[in-house]
Design a protein around this motif. Structure first.
Motif, PDB file in Angstrom:
ATOM      1  N   GLU A  89       0.869  -1.170   0.000  1.00 36.95           N
ATOM      2  CA  GLU A  89       0.000   0.000   0.000  1.00 36.95           C
ATOM      3  C   GLU A  89       0.904   1.217   0.000  1.00 36.95           C
ATOM      4  N   CYS A  90       0.696   2.083  -0.977  1.00 38.60           N
ATOM      5  CA  CYS A  90       1.525   3.269  -1.146  1.00 38.60           C
ATOM      6  C   CYS A  90       0.947   4.441  -0.344  1.00 38.60           C
ATOM      7  N   SER A  91       1.735   5.494  -0.185  1.00 36.95           N
ATOM      8  CA  SER A  91       1.305   6.659   0.586  1.00 36.95           C
ATOM      9  C   SER A  91       0.085   7.341  -0.024  1.00 36.95           C
ATOM     10  N   ASP A  92      -0.122   7.184  -1.338  1.00 35.38           N
ATOM     11  CA  ASP A  92      -1.295   7.773  -1.993  1.00 35.38           C
ATOM     12  C   ASP A  92      -2.490   6.815  -1.991  1.00 35.38           C
ATOM     13  N   LYS A  93      -2.376   5.728  -1.218  1.00 38.53           N
ATOM     14  CA  LYS A  93      -3.422   4.715  -1.038  1.00 38.53           C
ATOM     15  C   LYS A  93      -3.613   3.795  -2.242  1.00 38.53           C
ATOM     16  N   THR A  94      -2.770   3.905  -3.252  1.00 36.68           N
ATOM     17  CA  THR A  94      -2.814   2.935  -4.342  1.00 36.68           C
ATOM     18  C   THR A  94      -2.129   1.655  -3.861  1.00 36.68           C
ATOM     19  N   ILE A  95      -2.359   0.567  -4.591  1.00 33.65           N
ATOM     20  CA  ILE A  95      -1.775  -0.715  -4.212  1.00 33.65           C
ATOM     21  C   ILE A  95      -0.912  -1.215  -5.365  1.00 33.65           C
ATOM     22  N   TYR A  96       0.339  -1.481  -5.045  1.00 37.28           N
ATOM     23  CA  TYR A  96       1.280  -2.031  -6.005  1.00 37.28           C
ATOM     24  C   TYR A  96       1.346  -3.540  -5.799  1.00 37.28           C
ATOM     25  N   THR A  97       1.270  -4.300  -6.884  1.00 38.62           N
ATOM     26  CA  THR A  97       1.344  -5.754  -6.829  1.00 38.62           C
ATOM     27  C   THR A  97       2.600  -6.204  -7.566  1.00 38.62           C
ATOM     28  N   GLY A  98       3.373  -7.081  -6.946  1.00 38.15           N
ATOM     29  CA  GLY A  98       4.615  -7.533  -7.559  1.00 38.15           C
ATOM     30  C   GLY A  98       4.903  -8.997  -7.298  1.00 38.15           C
ATOM     31  N   LEU A  99       5.992  -9.454  -7.898  1.00 36.46           N
ATOM     32  CA  LEU A  99       6.433 -10.848  -7.825  1.00 36.46           C
ATOM     33  C   LEU A  99       7.944 -10.844  -7.653  1.00 36.46           C
ATOM     34  N   THR A 100       8.437 -11.652  -6.724  1.00 35.49           N
ATOM     35  CA  THR A 100       9.877 -11.718  -6.480  1.00 35.49           C
ATOM     36  C   THR A 100      10.251 -13.077  -5.912  1.00 35.49           C
ATOM     37  N   ASN A 101      11.541 -13.382  -5.921  1.00 28.57           N
ATOM     38  CA  ASN A 101      12.007 -14.602  -5.271  1.00 28.57           C
ATOM     39  C   ASN A 101      12.702 -14.280  -3.942  1.00 28.57           C
ATOM     40  N   THR A 102      12.871 -12.989  -3.635  1.00 28.23           N
ATOM     41  CA  THR A 102      13.464 -12.564  -2.367  1.00 28.23           C
ATOM     42  C   THR A 102      12.671 -11.370  -1.848  1.00 28.23           C
ATOM     43  N   LEU A 103      11.685 -11.638  -1.038  1.00 28.80           N
ATOM     44  CA  LEU A 103      10.756 -10.598  -0.601  1.00 28.80           C
ATOM     45  C   LEU A 103      11.445  -9.493   0.201  1.00 28.80           C
ATOM     46  N   GLU A 104      12.297  -9.843   1.123  1.00 33.87           N
ATOM     47  CA  GLU A 104      12.969  -8.833   1.957  1.00 33.87           C
ATOM     48  C   GLU A 104      13.799  -7.870   1.103  1.00 33.87           C
ATOM     49  N   ARG A 105      14.592  -8.414   0.177  1.00 34.46           N
ATOM     50  CA  ARG A 105      15.408  -7.578  -0.713  1.00 34.46           C
ATOM     51  C   ARG A 105      14.530  -6.675  -1.560  1.00 34.46           C
ATOM     52  N   ARG A 106      13.475  -7.247  -2.133  1.00 35.53           N
ATOM     53  CA  ARG A 106      12.612  -6.478  -3.036  1.00 35.53           C
ATOM     54  C   ARG A 106      11.890  -5.368  -2.290  1.00 35.53           C
ATOM     55  N   PHE A 107      11.435  -5.635  -1.060  1.00 34.67           N
ATOM     56  CA  PHE A 107      10.775  -4.590  -0.283  1.00 34.67           C
ATOM     57  C   PHE A 107      11.748  -3.453   0.017  1.00 34.67           C
ATOM     58  N   LYS A 108      12.983  -3.785   0.363  1.00 34.21           N
ATOM     59  CA  LYS A 108      13.988  -2.750   0.629  1.00 34.21           C
ATOM     60  C   LYS A 108      14.237  -1.899  -0.615  1.00 34.21           C
ATOM     61  N   GLU A 109      14.276  -2.531  -1.777  1.00 32.29           N
ATOM     62  CA  GLU A 109      14.466  -1.776  -3.028  1.00 32.29           C
ATOM     63  C   GLU A 109      13.343  -0.766  -3.219  1.00 32.29           C
ATOM     64  N   HIS A 110      12.112  -1.191  -2.969  1.00 33.55           N
ATOM     65  CA  HIS A 110      10.974  -0.274  -3.059  1.00 33.55           C
ATOM     66  C   HIS A 110      11.079   0.817  -1.989  1.00 33.55           C
ATOM     67  N   ALA A 111      11.297   0.415  -0.753  1.00 27.30           N
ATOM     68  CA  ALA A 111      11.273   1.337   0.385  1.00 27.30           C
ATOM     69  C   ALA A 111      12.361   2.404   0.304  1.00 27.30           C
TER      70      ALA A 111
END
Length: 105
Positions: free
Chosen positions: A10-32
């Motif tokens: 959930e983004c700060s503008d209340k939109t929802i981003y949907t994604g796919l990854t094989n390493t969730l922790e790494r991918r979340f950090k990349e977004h964050a």
């Protein structure tokens, strides 16, 4: 064993981003941390991980991600909040032209 994750942010503008990854922790950090200026989430930080689903097969994860991307925001939030009654209600087609709703004259 390798896993694949379909996730929703959930983004700060209340939109929802949907994604796919094989390493969730790494991918979340990349977004964050905004490592990619071209990414949808770059200007929509801070982000909150609201859903994740683990898969053993990439093909299953990819199919599920594609399905989620077509869902409405309400339906995505119902899944994230584990509100399965609402999710079921939102999944029912309410178009007049749907065979269940078609009125014969």
């Amino acid at each position: 064993m390798k896993f694949y994750y379909v996730y929703m942010l959930e983004c700060s503008d209340k939109t929802i981003y949907t994604g796919l990854t094989n390493t969730l922790e790494r991918r979340f950090k990349e977004h964050a941390f905004g490592l990619n200026e071209e990414c949808y989430t770059y200007n929509r930080r801070p982000l909150k991980l609201i859903f994740r689903q683990e898969f053993l097969q990439f093909e299953q994860a990819e199919m599920f991600e594609k399905r989620l991307k077509r869902w409405s925001r309400k339906k995505k939030l119902a899944l994230a909040n584990e509100d399965f009654d609402l999710l079921k209600d939102l999944a029912v087609c309410k178009n007049d032209t749907h065979s269940k709703n078609f009125q014969k004259s």
